[in-house]
Design a protein around this motif. Structure first.
Motif, mmCIF file in Angstrom:
data_model
loop_
_atom_site.group_PDB
_atom_site.id
_atom_site.type_symbol
_atom_site.label_atom_id
_atom_site.label_comp_id
_atom_site.label_asym_id
_atom_site.label_seq_id
_atom_site.Cartn_x
_atom_site.Cartn_y
_atom_site.Cartn_z
ATOM 1 N N ASP A 83 0.825 -1.206 0.000
ATOM 2 C CA ASP A 83 0.000 0.000 0.000
ATOM 3 C C ASP A 83 0.863 1.262 0.000
ATOM 4 O O ASP A 83 0.541 2.241 -0.672
ATOM 5 C CB ASP A 83 -0.941 0.009 1.199
ATOM 6 N N GLU A 84 1.957 1.220 0.736
ATOM 7 C CA GLU A 84 2.869 2.365 0.771
ATOM 8 C C GLU A 84 3.511 2.592 -0.600
ATOM 9 O O GLU A 84 3.678 3.723 -1.040
ATOM 10 C CB GLU A 84 3.950 2.145 1.834
ATOM 11 N N LEU A 85 3.838 1.495 -1.289
ATOM 12 C CA LEU A 85 4.451 1.615 -2.615
ATOM 13 C C LEU A 85 3.522 2.262 -3.638
ATOM 14 O O LEU A 85 3.972 2.972 -4.531
ATOM 15 C CB LEU A 85 4.862 0.239 -3.142
ATOM 16 N N ILE A 86 2.228 2.004 -3.505
ATOM 17 C CA ILE A 86 1.285 2.479 -4.529
ATOM 18 C C ILE A 86 0.438 3.655 -4.076
ATOM 19 O O ILE A 86 -0.464 4.072 -4.800
ATOM 20 C CB ILE A 86 0.373 1.334 -5.012
ATOM 21 N N LYS A 87 0.747 4.233 -2.929
ATOM 22 C CA LYS A 87 -0.119 5.281 -2.378
ATOM 23 C C LYS A 87 -0.297 6.470 -3.322
ATOM 24 O O LYS A 87 -1.339 7.090 -3.343
ATOM 25 C CB LYS A 87 0.369 5.746 -1.014
ATOM 26 N N ASP A 88 0.690 6.781 -4.127
ATOM 27 C CA ASP A 88 0.585 7.912 -5.051
ATOM 28 C C ASP A 88 0.395 7.480 -6.504
ATOM 29 O O ASP A 88 0.506 8.294 -7.419
ATOM 30 C CB ASP A 88 1.837 8.796 -4.947
ATOM 31 N N SER A 89 0.128 6.191 -6.717
ATOM 32 C CA SER A 89 -0.029 5.661 -8.075
ATOM 33 C C SER A 89 -1.489 5.666 -8.489
ATOM 34 O O SER A 89 -2.371 5.415 -7.673
ATOM 35 C CB SER A 89 0.485 4.216 -8.152
ATOM 36 N N GLN A 90 -1.706 5.934 -9.756
ATOM 37 C CA GLN A 90 -3.061 5.836 -10.285
ATOM 38 C C GLN A 90 -3.382 4.361 -10.517
ATOM 39 O O GLN A 90 -2.553 3.607 -11.011
ATOM 40 C CB GLN A 90 -3.184 6.599 -11.597
ATOM 41 N N THR A 91 -4.578 3.957 -10.118
ATOM 42 C CA THR A 91 -5.006 2.578 -10.304
ATOM 43 C C THR A 91 -6.100 2.516 -11.358
ATOM 44 O O THR A 91 -6.704 3.526 -11.712
ATOM 45 C CB THR A 91 -5.550 1.974 -8.989
ATOM 46 N N TYR A 92 -6.359 1.299 -11.826
ATOM 47 C CA TYR A 92 -7.457 1.118 -12.769
ATOM 48 C C TYR A 92 -8.787 1.466 -12.109
ATOM 49 O O TYR A 92 -9.694 1.966 -12.766
ATOM 50 C CB TYR A 92 -7.460 -0.306 -13.335
#
Length: 111
Positions: A83-92
């Motif tokens: 979750d920390e790795l993707i916290k600023d990533s756009q998801t589908y």
């Protein structure tokens, strides 16, 4: 997407998985669980050449070289690590929510 793009993508994926298989067994197990988790959550930039999964393998290779156990690298809560790795990533899911919101707003404006 051209046939050549598909072929290149498959080659990159096979190369990536070769790197994963070269990791110590504990790292392989955790990587596979992280991969399943991230495929469900769906960050957009997951599998490209400089994407998240490649970065995780880089991190794991570094941890293995230093003789660390995989949980020393990720921490004991692997889901929180993800979750920390993707916290600023756009998801589908984000893309779908935006699209859905736009469609609703467009329909409301038409009425």
């Amino acid at each position: 997407m051209s046939i050549q793009d598909i072929i290149e993508g498959k080659k990159r994926w096979r190369d990536h998985m070769t790197r994963v298989k070269a990791l110590p067994k504990d790292y392989q197990i955790v990587y596979k669980e992280i991969q399943k988790y991230l495929f469900k959550v769906g960050p957009v930039e997951l599998t490209d050449e400089k994407g998240l999964l490649s970065g995780i393998v880089d991190l794991f290779e570094g941890g293995a070289v230093l003789g660390k156990g995989v949980l020393e690298v990720t921490g004991s809560d692997v889901a929180a690590f993800c979750d920390e790795l993707i916290k600023d990533s756009q998801t589908y899911a984000d893309i779908n929510q935006e699209s859905f919101g736009q469609k609703v707003n467009n329909h409301l404006k038409e009425d």
